[in-house]
Design a protein around this motif. Structure first.
Motif, PDB file in Angstrom:
ATOM      1  N   UNK A   1       4.024 -19.316 -28.318  1.00  0.00           N
ATOM      2  CA  UNK A   1       3.971 -17.862 -28.464  1.00  0.00           C
ATOM      3  C   UNK A   1       4.803 -17.138 -27.419  1.00  0.00           C
ATOM      4  N   UNK A   2       5.066 -17.800 -26.279  1.00  0.00           N
ATOM      5  CA  UNK A   2       5.826 -17.153 -25.213  1.00  0.00           C
ATOM      6  C   UNK A   2       7.324 -17.376 -25.340  1.00  0.00           C
ATOM      7  N   UNK A   3       7.744 -18.280 -26.199  1.00  0.00           N
ATOM      8  CA  UNK A   3       9.164 -18.610 -26.313  1.00  0.00           C
ATOM      9  C   UNK A   3       9.906 -17.530 -27.091  1.00  0.00           C
ATOM     10  N   UNK A   4      11.190 -17.439 -26.821  1.00  0.00           N
ATOM     11  CA  UNK A   4      12.035 -16.543 -27.594  1.00  0.00           C
ATOM     12  C   UNK A   4      12.224 -17.098 -28.997  1.00  0.00           C
ATOM     13  N   UNK A   5      12.751 -16.272 -29.875  1.00  0.00           N
ATOM     14  CA  UNK A   5      12.946 -16.701 -31.261  1.00  0.00           C
ATOM     15  C   UNK A   5      13.892 -17.897 -31.322  1.00  0.00           C
ATOM     16  N   UNK A   6      14.957 -17.859 -30.499  1.00  0.00           N
ATOM     17  CA  UNK A   6      15.909 -18.972 -30.491  1.00  0.00           C
ATOM     18  C   UNK A   6      15.255 -20.258 -29.984  1.00  0.00           C
ATOM     19  N   UNK A   7      14.445 -20.151 -28.934  1.00  0.00           N
ATOM     20  CA  UNK A   7      13.806 -21.342 -28.376  1.00  0.00           C
ATOM     21  C   UNK A   7      12.763 -21.913 -29.328  1.00  0.00           C
ATOM     22  N   UNK A   8      12.063 -21.069 -30.059  1.00  0.00           N
ATOM     23  CA  UNK A   8      11.094 -21.576 -31.040  1.00  0.00           C
ATOM     24  C   UNK A   8      11.795 -22.445 -32.082  1.00  0.00           C
ATOM     25  N   UNK A   9      12.894 -21.926 -32.580  1.00  0.00           N
ATOM     26  CA  UNK A   9      13.639 -22.686 -33.590  1.00  0.00           C
ATOM     27  C   UNK A   9      14.238 -23.953 -32.989  1.00  0.00           C
ATOM     28  N   UNK A  10      14.760 -23.852 -31.781  1.00  0.00           N
ATOM     29  CA  UNK A  10      15.398 -25.014 -31.153  1.00  0.00           C
ATOM     30  C   UNK A  10      14.398 -26.121 -30.863  1.00  0.00           C
ATOM     31  N   UNK A  11      13.251 -25.767 -30.310  1.00  0.00           N
ATOM     32  CA  UNK A  11      12.279 -26.801 -29.958  1.00  0.00           C
ATOM     33  C   UNK A  11      11.731 -27.487 -31.206  1.00  0.00           C
ATOM     34  N   UNK A  12      11.462 -26.716 -32.244  1.00  0.00           N
ATOM     35  CA  UNK A  12      10.983 -27.324 -33.485  1.00  0.00           C
ATOM     36  C   UNK A  12      12.010 -28.309 -34.032  1.00  0.00           C
ATOM     37  N   UNK A  13      13.260 -27.877 -34.103  1.00  0.00           N
ATOM     38  CA  UNK A  13      14.300 -28.728 -34.679  1.00  0.00           C
ATOM     39  C   UNK A  13      14.635 -29.899 -33.766  1.00  0.00           C
ATOM     40  N   UNK A  14      14.619 -29.664 -32.456  1.00  0.00           N
ATOM     41  CA  UNK A  14      14.956 -30.734 -31.515  1.00  0.00           C
ATOM     42  C   UNK A  14      13.977 -31.898 -31.631  1.00  0.00           C
ATOM     43  N   UNK A  15      12.695 -31.608 -31.573  1.00  0.00           N
ATOM     44  CA  UNK A  15      11.715 -32.688 -31.627  1.00  0.00           C
ATOM     45  C   UNK A  15      11.593 -33.278 -33.033  1.00  0.00           C
ATOM     46  N   UNK A  16      11.916 -32.514 -34.038  1.00  0.00           N
ATOM     47  CA  UNK A  16      11.919 -33.075 -35.387  1.00  0.00           C
ATOM     48  C   UNK A  16      13.044 -34.098 -35.543  1.00  0.00           C
ATOM     49  N   UNK A  17      14.222 -33.782 -35.003  1.00  0.00           N
ATOM     50  CA  UNK A  17      15.345 -34.717 -35.071  1.00  0.00           C
ATOM     51  C   UNK A  17      15.066 -35.952 -34.221  1.00  0.00           C
ATOM     52  N   UNK A  18      14.545 -35.747 -33.000  1.00  0.00           N
ATOM     53  CA  UNK A  18      14.231 -36.893 -32.140  1.00  0.00           C
ATOM     54  C   UNK A  18      13.170 -37.786 -32.777  1.00  0.00           C
ATOM     55  N   UNK A  19      12.176 -37.171 -33.397  1.00  0.00           N
ATOM     56  CA  UNK A  19      11.135 -37.942 -34.083  1.00  0.00           C
ATOM     57  C   UNK A  19      11.726 -38.774 -35.219  1.00  0.00           C
ATOM     58  N   UNK A  20      12.590 -38.158 -36.007  1.00  0.00           N
ATOM     59  CA  UNK A  20      13.203 -38.861 -37.131  1.00  0.00           C
ATOM     60  C   UNK A  20      14.054 -40.042 -36.658  1.00  0.00           C
ATOM     61  N   UNK A  21      14.907 -39.810 -35.663  1.00  0.00           N
ATOM     62  CA  UNK A  21      15.790 -40.873 -35.185  1.00  0.00           C
ATOM     63  C   UNK A  21      15.004 -41.989 -34.501  1.00  0.00           C
ATOM     64  N   UNK A  22      14.032 -41.624 -33.660  1.00  0.00           N
ATOM     65  CA  UNK A  22      13.261 -42.639 -32.935  1.00  0.00           C
ATOM     66  C   UNK A  22      12.451 -43.497 -33.898  1.00  0.00           C
ATOM     67  N   UNK A  23      11.843 -42.869 -34.885  1.00  0.00           N
ATOM     68  CA  UNK A  23      11.015 -43.626 -35.827  1.00  0.00           C
ATOM     69  C   UNK A  23      11.858 -44.581 -36.658  1.00  0.00           C
TER      70      UNK A  23
END
Length: 709
Positions: free
Chosen positions: A403-425
């Motif tokens: 809730x404290x993150x900026x709009x750009x950071x919300x989108x970045x963190x969601x996409x970043x960990x989604x990509x890392x999760x996909x590649x690592x798995x």
């Protein structure tokens, strides 16, 4: 000169003087020493030159070996990148053709198998035969060994024990050695993004609706499954010993350890198909919630079993004191890891709230990423379990920091960990296929493998059906037989079981466990994962459900789990389905924690006592007073819907749907108490006379308190 001869005048030499060569005799030792020194110097010079040439040749050979090692490292990493690239392209083709009989993880395993076969049988041995050195005087192995070879010291590190029968079959292929990763790579690099993403992307609304059942399946169910599998496998081991199929020690604690690691379910294939087909959201929540917490319970349970140390000479006998000590270790590790993960999330929330990092989204995202990943390493460094810590860190980050993150950071963190999760798995599943042919310590035992499949089936059945029966006694909306059968069918094993098994393969028992775990993962991902879609159809489980909306109450297929008859309303059903423990927690969270850690919620000046006024003003964000928009996070309606919650503070009343109404200063206190917002009237009409009211300073919450585990 003959005797008697007279001396000739002018001869220049007196009678009886020694000849000249006799005068040189005293100088011969000096001349000889000088000659020897010259010869020695020349010899030393020639030998020094030879030594320099030899040293130069050794340095050149070392550089060439380093170059070759670097090249092989690059080739091994390139192999996995190409595997992932090929997997992604094939996934696109499967999605384009709507192929569902094989999931991407199963596809990655197939590609890993193909590459493993090529590396095993298609590449020649590249290293020379190693020489065995005998150290019979030592009674233990050393982790680091310094060897003196012709005055030069070389350092060697311990890789593990090799059984006497396999000394001559030690892997001589450098390429196969390179693609065999250190198990710590899985724990410290690949697992954190997978587990964090599970907590960060958690659908809280449906998760907390079934929180009681999820906790029962994850904690009690995993323990039941562990002990059933462990005891059954101990019987299998005894049978192997009678039949002469056991070539080394295999203790009861080893069987329990196998039961713990194989109880870690990872229904990634089933959940992916559920998500794609939009299967029933509550079935999805039960399976996903169980698998998320189940992984954490399994790893802590395995650590507790390893820590089991009875007193006395027999370290594998049952000891009540050691048993209760292991239980204490389990509770201590789990609670400590949970606390560490939650505290890290709270610290990150405070940092992002009281700084202006939102003005720099790149720095904000980087800090969020580092704080989240460091939770895993911090817990491991302190002796706790990083999996549990990073899981609850992800849940805390999603609930507060997001809730404290900026709009750009919300989108970045969601996409970043989604990509890392996909590649690592997919990397882990590719490595599973590769490890079947490249791992050097496989122990294949048909009896143990067949016994493990039977034990897992029985353990899963004892896990699901009895627990569902007892849970249905306290649930208003029962878990139907079709849901229970689907949960029984969906007990896949995956990345967590593999990572726990490969972490320790030093002993004969652990090597057999690893090989069996690998084969179990292959079977469940390919066979059970491929049969998910037909099973959904056969069990008449709804698909095509919008995950953000509750279905109509008159849907027959939905009434198995959620339906309460035609009189049920969506909002009332949501309140009743919420776990009562969480409903009590939610009021405390909304009134105190949210205002402290985020920019949302009621001002602390209206919820804290009057003597905390200064502290309340310091901790309350100015945005709370200035914000006239709905005071809610993106997923804040995961439990309560419109009319479920009415907040009254200051001169305005804000409902859970964000609507607000102003009160004039001249309105009397009694009049304001008699005045009700429209949402409150709707709420009270729904609740009737039997509902309870919970009041707090400055905030009034109205909801029923019904048990729904």
């Amino acid at each position: 000169m003959e005797p008697g001869d007279a001396a000739r005048p002018g001869s220049g030499r007196a009678t009886g003087a020694p000849p000249p060569r006799l005068l040189l005799l005293p100088l011969l030792p000096l001349l000889l020493g000088w000659g020897l020194r010259v010869a020695a110097a020349a010899s030393a010079s020639s030998s020094g030159a030879a030594a320099e040439d030899s040293s130069a040749m050794e340095e050149l050979a070392t550089e060439k070996e380093a170059e070759e090692s670097h090249r092989q490292d690059s080739v091994s990493l390139l192999t996995f990148i190409l595997l992932l690239t090929l997997t992604i392209l094939t996934i696109w083709l499967f999605k384009h053709r709507r192929v569902r009989f094989l999931h991407e993880t199963g596809l990655a395993m197939i590609y890993g198998l193909i590459v493993g076969v090529i590396l095993r049988y298609g590449t020649p041995a590249t290293s020379g035969r190693d020489k065995s050195l005998s150290c019979t005087q030592e009674d233990r192995a050393f982790s680091t060994l310094l060897v003196n070879v012709s005055g030069k010291f070389f350092e060697y590190t311990l890789k593990g024990e090799i059984s006497p029968g396999k000394i001559n079959s030690v892997e001589q292929n450098d390429m196969l050695r390179k693609v065999t990763f250190d198990p710590e790579v899985f724990f410290n690099i690949l697992l954190p993004p997978i587990i964090f993403h599970a907590g960060y992307s958690l659908k809280k609304r449906h998760f907390f609706r079934n929180l009681g059942s999820i906790l029962a399946y994850a904690f009690l169910g995993t323990a039941v499954s562990c002990f059933i599998i462990g005891n059954l496998m101990y019987g299998v081991v005894k049978l192997m010993k009678i039949m002469g199929q056991l070539s080394d020690k295999f203790y009861y604690t080893d069987c329990l350890f196998f039961g713990a690691i194989i109880s870690a379910t990872d229904p990634v294939t089933v959940l992916a198909i559920f998500n794609e087909l939009h299967a029933d959201v509550d079935l999805y929540a039960l399976l996903f919630g169980e698998s998320v917490l189940n992984d954490a319970v399994a790893i802590v349970l395995s650590s507790s079993i390893v820590a089991y140390q009875p007193a006395g000479l027999n370290t594998h006998a049952f000891d009540a004191a050691a048993f209760f000590k292991s239980v204490g270790i389990f509770l201590g590790i789990f609670s400590g890891s949970f606390t560490m993960g939650a505290v890290t999330g709270v610290v990150t929330a405070l940092v992002t709230k009281f700084t202006k990092l939102h003005c720099f989204p790149l720095l904000e995202t980087a800090l969020f990423f580092l704080m989240s990943w460091s939770t895993f390493l911090l817990a491991e460094a302190c002796g706790f379990t990083g999996v549990v810590a990073v899981l609850f860190c992800g849940i805390t980050q999603a609930h507060y920091t997001y809730n404290n993150l900026s709009v750009e950071s919300r989108s970045r963190t969601k996409q970043l960990f989604e990509v890392l999760h996909f590649l690592a798995e997919n990397f882990i599943f590719s490595y599973m296929g590769l490890a079947l042919f490249t791992f050097q310590k496989h122990v294949f035992s048909p009896i143990f493998i067949i016994g493990a499949f039977v034990a897992i089936f029985l353990g899963r059945a004892a896990h699901i059906y009895p627990l569902s029966f007892f849970l249905n006694l306290g649930r208003r909306h029962k878990i139907g037989w079709n849901f229970q059968h689907m949960m029984m069918f969906s007990g896949l094993r995956g990345a967590m079981a593999f990572a726990l098994a490969i972490r320790d393969t030093a002993s004969y028992a652990r090597q057999m466990m690893f090989t069996t775990t690998l084969l179990i993962v292959f079977f469940t991902v390919w066979i059970i994962g491929g049969g998910t879609t037909p099973m959904l159809s056969w069990l008449n489980i709804r698909v095509g459900v919008d995950p953000d909306q509750d279905p109509p109450p008159n849907n027959d297929s939905f009434q198995v789990l959620q339906g309460d008859g035609p009189d049920s309303a969506r909002g009332n059903r949501t309140k009743q389905e919420s776990a009562w423990i969480f409903r009590l927690w939610y009021s405390f969270d909304h009134n105190y924690l949210k205002p402290i850690l985020t920019h949302s919620g009621p001002p602390l000046t209206t919820t804290l006592p009057a003597w905390c006024g200064l502290l309340a003003r310091c901790l309350t964000s100015p945005q709370v007073y200035d914000n006239q928009e709905p005071l809610r996070e993106e997923d804040s309606d995961f439990i309560l819907t419109e009319g479920d919650l009415t907040l009254t503070y200051g001169d305005s009343t804000v409902t859970a749907n964000g609507s607000s109404s102003s009160h004039t200063a001249s309105t009397s206190l009694e009049g304001s108490r008699r005045t009700k917002s429209s949402s409150e009237e709707v709420l009270e009409r729904d609740l009737g006379m039997g509902d309870q009211k919970v009041s707090s300073r400055g905030t009034r919450l109205v909801f029923p308190l019904e048990d729904n585990a």
